[in-house]
Design an enzyme around this catalytic site. Structure first.
Site, PDB file in Angstrom:
ATOM      1  N   VAL A 173       0.831  -1.201   0.000  1.00 44.80           N
ATOM      2  CA  VAL A 173       0.000   0.000   0.000  1.00 44.80           C
ATOM      3  C   VAL A 173       0.867   1.253   0.000  1.00 44.80           C
ATOM      4  CG1 VAL A 173      -1.886   1.207   1.141  1.00 44.80           C
ATOM      5  CG2 VAL A 173      -1.800  -1.283   1.199  1.00 44.80           C
ATOM      6  N   ASP A 174       1.964   1.230   0.744  1.00 44.79           N
ATOM      7  CA  ASP A 174       2.890   2.360   0.721  1.00 44.79           C
ATOM      8  C   ASP A 174       3.427   2.601  -0.689  1.00 44.79           C
ATOM      9  OD1 ASP A 174       3.263   3.629   3.286  1.00 44.79           O
ATOM     10  OD2 ASP A 174       4.043   1.735   4.015  1.00 44.79           O
ATOM     11  N   VAL A 175       3.772   1.539  -1.376  1.00 45.01           N
ATOM     12  CA  VAL A 175       4.305   1.675  -2.728  1.00 45.01           C
ATOM     13  C   VAL A 175       3.237   2.241  -3.666  1.00 45.01           C
ATOM     14  CG1 VAL A 175       5.247   0.426  -4.704  1.00 45.01           C
ATOM     15  CG2 VAL A 175       6.008  -0.149  -2.390  1.00 45.01           C
ATOM     16  N   GLY A 178       2.848   5.852  -2.958  1.00 45.33           N
ATOM     17  CA  GLY A 178       3.968   6.596  -3.502  1.00 45.33           C
ATOM     18  C   GLY A 178       3.831   6.833  -4.995  1.00 45.33           C
TER      19      GLY A 178
END
Length: 388
Positions: A173-175, A178
């Site tokens: 999810v962070d990727v 981003g």
């Protein structure tokens, strides 16, 4: 294998004041840096949290987590609770094209570095704010990837049907967030060309995940029924799963009846393609467990790699379940150049290919405060000054 180059990138001259840390923000700014943006990473005196997330470490003892998303940047350590540190941070924000941060909502306002404050100093700045759950009712929630995978529904559809919910094996999810930040920043920069003004770009982990659920979210909205875990099977296609062969697992990803007929022929069980239980995709989905038993019995006769080669010859999508090292080697065997070298170290290459403006890998991840006093690079020469 790709290596660095000194030519300017498509984003050369773009100044990015990077107040972000951990993963989503640094991933976004590394993408911009790969294409030539001048990124000054503004860290606390203790450094980005991921500098301390060890093991694993590289040959110099640095955390590989930090290294994975911080190449091509310069590091300046500033204490925002001190007047000199805050003054320098404001100076950089006031002269940047892009300001990006992922603090809890309200933190940047306390420092006088929120969007309204920066806009007053620098109306052309594109200000990107990354949060876990937005700035409203979810502002106080901690934006950790595992938490978002849980409350955002991803874990409910990941894992075996009778097992516990499972997370993805990386902070996915962070990727995704981003990547959305990069898209939002570039959209705002394009609009600035027309208006001369910057704007606020807001992305959050939860909405990034919900948007990425695509067909699963669409199914829920249309039918009113939430999908459940199917392990490695697909809710709408069969056979589309992991299967055991004689020695190891492989994936078979059949997407149409022609591929299924070719699959059964290669397995020596062509009659299955005419069986009414399996003749169409809809029928195969309805009888997936019976079909699985038939396929597993046939696959047990040979090693997985042999089946993959035989299926490829017939146009049947299939592949080994590789570990990460095997996956990188596989990409290299296809000529995809997934690895870049910087200063005798190896890093995963940027996945975006531009025919005229390829990404460049100029500098390794910086040491904390390595570029103390740094000012923006001179776009005409590509040279920066380390002190004013």
């Amino acid at each position: 294998m790709t290596s660095g180059t000194e030519r300017p990138g498509v984003l050369a001259g773009l100044r990015v004041a990077d107040f972000s840390r951990v993963l989503a923000g640094p991933y976004a700014t590394m993408t911009l840096a790969d294409f030539g943006a001048d990124v000054i990473k503004i860290e606390s005196p203790a450094g980005d949290d991921t500098r301390h997330w060890k093991p694993p470490v590289d040959a110099a003892g640095n955390a590989t987590y930090f290294g994975s998303v911080n190449r091509n940047k310069r590091s300046v350590a500033l204490d925002l609770t001190s007047e000199p540190g805050l003054a320098e941070a404001r100076r950089l924000a006031a002269s940047a094209d892009v300001v990006i941060e992922n603090f809890r909502p309200g933190v940047m306002a306390r420092f006088g570095l929120d969007y309204d404050a920066v806009r007053a100093l620098n109306p052309r700045a594109v200000y990107c704010s990354i949060t876990g759950f937005g700035t409203g009712e979810g502002a106080a929630l901690a934006g950790y990837d595992l938490l978002v995978q849980a409350v955002g529904g991803l874990m409910s559809i990941t894992g075996e049907p009778e097992g516990e919910p499972a997370k993805a094996g990386v902070a996915l999810v962070d990727v995704l967030c981003g990547q959305n930040a990069v898209a939002g920043i570039l959209l705002a920069l394009r609009e600035r060309e027309r208006t001369g003004r910057g704007q606020l770009v807001e992305v959050n982990l939860l909405q990034s995940l919900l948007a990425a659920l695509t067909n699963q979210a669409a199914s829920t909205l249309v039918t009113g029924r939430a999908p459940r875990r199917l392990g490695n099977q697909h809710p709408s296609i069969a056979p589309y799963a992991v299967f055991p062969a004689a020695d190891r697992d492989l994936v078979i990803a059949v997407g149409n009846d022609k591929q299924f007929r070719a699959l059964t022929a290669e397995l020596g069980i062509p009659a299955l393609a005419d069986d009414e239980r399996y003749a169409t995709n809809e029928a195969r989905v309805a009888h997936r467990e019976h079909l699985r038993a038939e396929l597993e019995a046939a696959l047990a006769a040979a090693p997985a790699a042999a089946w993959v080669a035989r299926f490829a010859a017939r146009g049947v999508p299939a592949g080994l379940v590789n570990d990460v090292a095997e996956a990188i080697a596989f990409a290299e065997s296809l000529g995809l150049e997934p690895v870049a070298e910087i200063a005798q170290s190896r890093t995963v290459a940027n996945p975006i290919g531009l025919s005229e403006s390829a990404p460049a890998y100029r500098t390794p991840p910086p040491a904390l405060d390595q570029h103390a006093g740094a000012d923006w690079n001179d776009a005409s020469t590509g040279q920066g000054k380390e002190s004013r």
